[in-house]
Write a protein that holds these residues in place. Structure first.
Motif, short mmCIF file in Angstrom:
data_model
loop_
_atom_site.label_atom_id
_atom_site.label_comp_id
_atom_site.label_asym_id
_atom_site.label_seq_id
_atom_site.Cartn_x
_atom_site.Cartn_y
_atom_site.Cartn_z
N VAL A 59 0.85 -1.19 0.00
CA VAL A 59 0.00 0.00 0.00
C VAL A 59 0.88 1.24 0.00
CG1 VAL A 59 -1.73 1.28 1.31
CG2 VAL A 59 -1.84 -1.20 1.21
N ARG A 60 0.53 2.18 -0.88
CA ARG A 60 1.19 3.49 -0.93
C ARG A 60 0.10 4.56 -0.91
NH1 ARG A 60 3.87 1.03 -5.46
NH2 ARG A 60 2.58 2.36 -6.75
N PHE A 61 0.41 5.67 -0.28
CA PHE A 61 -0.52 6.79 -0.24
C PHE A 61 -0.11 7.80 -1.29
CE2 PHE A 61 -0.38 5.17 4.12
CZ PHE A 61 -1.69 4.77 4.24
N GLY A 62 -1.09 8.34 -1.98
CA GLY A 62 -0.80 9.32 -3.01
C GLY A 62 -1.55 10.61 -2.75
N VAL A 105 -5.29 5.73 -2.14
CA VAL A 105 -4.51 4.57 -1.73
C VAL A 105 -4.21 3.74 -2.97
CG1 VAL A 105 -4.49 2.49 -0.32
CG2 VAL A 105 -5.64 4.52 0.51
N THR A 106 -2.94 3.48 -3.22
CA THR A 106 -2.53 2.63 -4.33
C THR A 106 -2.17 1.27 -3.77
OG1 THR A 106 -1.69 4.53 -5.54
CG2 THR A 106 -0.92 2.36 -6.24
N CYS A 107 -2.78 0.23 -4.30
CA CYS A 107 -2.55 -1.14 -3.83
C CYS A 107 -1.92 -1.94 -4.97
CB CYS A 107 -3.85 -1.79 -3.40
SG CYS A 107 -4.69 -0.91 -2.08
N VAL A 108 -0.81 -2.62 -4.66
CA VAL A 108 -0.10 -3.43 -5.64
C VAL A 108 0.06 -4.84 -5.06
CG1 VAL A 108 2.01 -3.70 -6.98
CG2 VAL A 108 1.14 -1.41 -6.49
N PHE A 109 -0.40 -5.83 -5.81
CA PHE A 109 -0.29 -7.22 -5.39
C PHE A 109 1.04 -7.80 -5.85
CE2 PHE A 109 -4.81 -6.40 -6.02
CZ PHE A 109 -5.33 -6.83 -4.82
N GLU A 121 -8.01 4.26 -10.79
CA GLU A 121 -7.24 3.68 -11.89
C GLU A 121 -7.14 2.17 -11.70
OE1 GLU A 121 -2.97 4.38 -14.12
OE2 GLU A 121 -3.39 5.42 -12.25
N TYR A 122 -7.46 1.46 -12.76
CA TYR A 122 -7.30 0.01 -12.79
C TYR A 122 -6.92 -0.36 -14.23
CZ TYR A 122 -8.34 -4.95 -12.73
OH TYR A 122 -8.25 -6.31 -12.82
N LYS A 123 -5.91 -1.17 -14.36
CA LYS A 123 -5.43 -1.53 -15.70
C LYS A 123 -5.77 -2.99 -15.97
CE LYS A 123 -1.75 1.75 -15.09
NZ LYS A 123 -0.38 1.97 -14.76
N TYR A 124 -6.56 -3.23 -17.01
CA TYR A 124 -6.95 -4.61 -17.33
C TYR A 124 -5.75 -5.46 -17.72
CZ TYR A 124 -11.82 -3.27 -17.09
OH TYR A 124 -13.02 -2.83 -16.65
N TYR A 125 -4.78 -4.86 -18.33
CA TYR A 125 -3.59 -5.62 -18.74
C TYR A 125 -2.65 -5.86 -17.56
CZ TYR A 125 -1.40 -1.01 -18.93
OH TYR A 125 -0.95 0.24 -18.62
N ASP A 126 -2.85 -5.16 -16.44
CA ASP A 126 -2.03 -5.35 -15.24
C ASP A 126 -2.96 -5.39 -14.02
OD1 ASP A 126 -0.07 -5.53 -13.34
OD2 ASP A 126 0.60 -3.47 -13.53
N PRO A 127 -3.60 -6.53 -13.75
CA PRO A 127 -4.57 -6.60 -12.65
C PRO A 127 -3.93 -6.59 -11.26
CG PRO A 127 -4.35 -8.74 -13.67
CD PRO A 127 -3.53 -7.78 -14.49
N ILE A 171 -4.22 -1.38 -8.44
CA ILE A 171 -5.49 -0.67 -8.35
C ILE A 171 -5.29 0.56 -7.47
CG2 ILE A 171 -6.33 -2.06 -6.41
CD1 ILE A 171 -9.17 -1.76 -7.65
N LYS A 172 -5.91 1.66 -7.86
CA LYS A 172 -5.82 2.91 -7.10
C LYS A 172 -7.23 3.28 -6.65
CE LYS A 172 -3.00 6.21 -8.52
NZ LYS A 172 -2.45 7.41 -9.21
N LEU A 173 -7.40 3.43 -5.33
CA LEU A 173 -8.70 3.72 -4.74
C LEU A 173 -8.71 5.11 -4.11
CD1 LEU A 173 -9.27 0.37 -2.83
CD2 LEU A 173 -10.23 1.01 -5.04
N GLU A 174 -9.86 5.76 -4.16
CA GLU A 174 -10.05 7.03 -3.48
C GLU A 174 -11.08 6.81 -2.37
OE1 GLU A 174 -10.91 10.79 -5.71
OE2 GLU A 174 -12.83 10.45 -4.72
#
Length: 142
Positions: A54-57, A72-76, A102-108, A111-114
């Motif tokens: 998790v990173r905060f933006g 909040v940006t979440c990277v698996f 932001e969510y990228k279908y080619y890179d699941p 995900i970036k949540l507000e």
């Protein structure tokens, strides 16, 4: 007559639960993060991460500083496949909305949540002085 109907209905529900017990069970999250949020102090801290980084933006727009929304940006570390998410506040029963920025279908794996801090309290116009535990959970999509 009514008691016979209730008994029959109870037998049908019991039989359905015996045939499909997984339909009534809650799936375990594949990843989760716990945050501590204090709306009055504009403070967000990471308490725990499980299978996600998790990173905060900064807010995407300047007016989000006024509404006290945070990003909040979440990277698996793995490809989770299709998933859903839930944001819970203080306990597992109270959910609040979170918007996908932001969510990228080619890179699941990204995900970036507000999350809007106004949903943390039920009062309008009053500062909520206590800290809240915010839990973001990701579930496999069935």
């Amino acid at each position: 007559m009514a008691s016979g109907t209730v008994t029959f209905l109870g037998l049908c529900v019991g039989a359905a639960a015996a045939i499909h017990p997984a339909a009534y069970a809650r799936a375990a999250p594949i990843a989760s993060a716990t945050l501590l949020v204090n709306d009055a102090a504009n403070f967000v801290a990471l308490l725990d991460e499980n299978n996600v980084t998790v990173r905060f933006g900064p807010p995407e727009y300047a007016d989000l500083n006024i509404t006290k929304a945070f990003v909040v940006t979440c990277v698996f570390p793995f490809n989770p496949g299709p998933f859903t998410y839930a944001v819970r506040i203080d306990n597992r029963y109270d959910t609040i909305p979170a918007d996908v920025i932001e969510y990228k279908y080619y890179d699941p794996t990204y995900i970036k949540l507000e999350i809007n801090a106004q949903y943390l309290t039920n009062t309008i116009g009053a500062a909520d002085l206590r800290g809240h535990k915010l839990r973001i959970e990701f579930y496999p999509d069935r």
